[in-house]
Design a protein around this motif. Sequence first.
Motif, PDB file in Angstrom:
ATOM      1  N   GLU A  47       0.837  -1.192   0.000  1.00 23.26           N
ATOM      2  CA  GLU A  47       0.000   0.000   0.000  1.00 23.26           C
ATOM      3  C   GLU A  47       0.871   1.241   0.000  1.00 23.26           C
ATOM      4  N   THR A  49       0.592   5.529   0.304  1.00 24.90           N
ATOM      5  CA  THR A  49      -0.204   6.700   0.613  1.00 24.90           C
ATOM      6  C   THR A  49       0.490   7.900  -0.017  1.00 24.90           C
ATOM      7  N   ALA A  69      -9.356  10.460  -6.993  1.00 27.17           N
ATOM      8  CA  ALA A  69      -9.969   9.156  -6.697  1.00 27.17           C
ATOM      9  C   ALA A  69     -10.389   8.453  -7.977  1.00 27.17           C
ATOM     10  N   THR A  72      -7.220   7.009  -9.902  1.00 28.44           N
ATOM     11  CA  THR A  72      -6.335   6.113  -9.153  1.00 28.44           C
ATOM     12  C   THR A  72      -5.894   4.918  -9.993  1.00 28.44           C
ATOM     13  N   ARG A  76      -2.099   4.085 -10.886  1.00 29.12           N
ATOM     14  CA  ARG A  76      -1.501   2.834 -10.404  1.00 29.12           C
ATOM     15  C   ARG A  76      -0.875   2.057 -11.558  1.00 29.12           C
ATOM     16  N   THR A  90      -1.307  -0.469  -3.918  1.00 32.32           N
ATOM     17  CA  THR A  90      -2.535   0.309  -4.091  1.00 32.32           C
ATOM     18  C   THR A  90      -2.232   1.748  -3.678  1.00 32.32           C
ATOM     19  N   THR A  92      -3.448   5.393  -2.277  1.00 35.01           N
ATOM     20  CA  THR A  92      -4.438   6.123  -1.501  1.00 35.01           C
ATOM     21  C   THR A  92      -3.992   7.577  -1.456  1.00 35.01           C
ATOM     22  N   VAL A  94      -4.240  11.302   0.133  1.00 36.10           N
ATOM     23  CA  VAL A  94      -4.606  11.975   1.371  1.00 36.10           C
ATOM     24  C   VAL A  94      -4.183  13.433   1.253  1.00 36.10           C
TER      25      VAL A  94
END
Length: 161
Positions: A47, A49, A69, A72, A76, A90, A92, A94
């Motif tokens: 993962e 961030t 979003a 993504t 990726r 993955t 994410t 923020v």
Amino acid sequence: MADPARARKLAVRIRQIVSSAIESQIKDPRLGMVTVTDARVTSDLREATVFYTVYGDATQAADSARALASATGVLRSTVGRQTGIKFVPTLTFVSDVVPDTARELDAALERVRSADAELARLRENATYAGDADPYRHPEADDEPSDAAGAEAPSEQSRNAS
């Protein structure tokens, strides 16, 4: 578990790839002026961030968050193509709060500076409530003692003879 140095290197590489991909590949009109500030990868490299800031107001930040979003998957796959690792982490996204915190700290420091300047201005014409030096001093320090005065002439008379 992966090597922490490898996780840091991958995080730096992901940050570079994502920032360039946002600039060149993502054509979403909701995406504002986004700056990727940092990326962190878990120790198992599964993962990632990605921290970002948006120049603008709250609505532009919310629109940019929705645009990131929705992009993504594209980001990726771009990370996977450019890094060549077996398992692509993955992503994410923020919103980074560091610039907001820095602005709050700057405002607090400015308030303190103005309060210090006001205090210095009030202190210029201030006088003491009592004596300027409120501590007691022994009077022996202020006046020469009689023993010292008596010894001095006797020493002088011995030297004169």
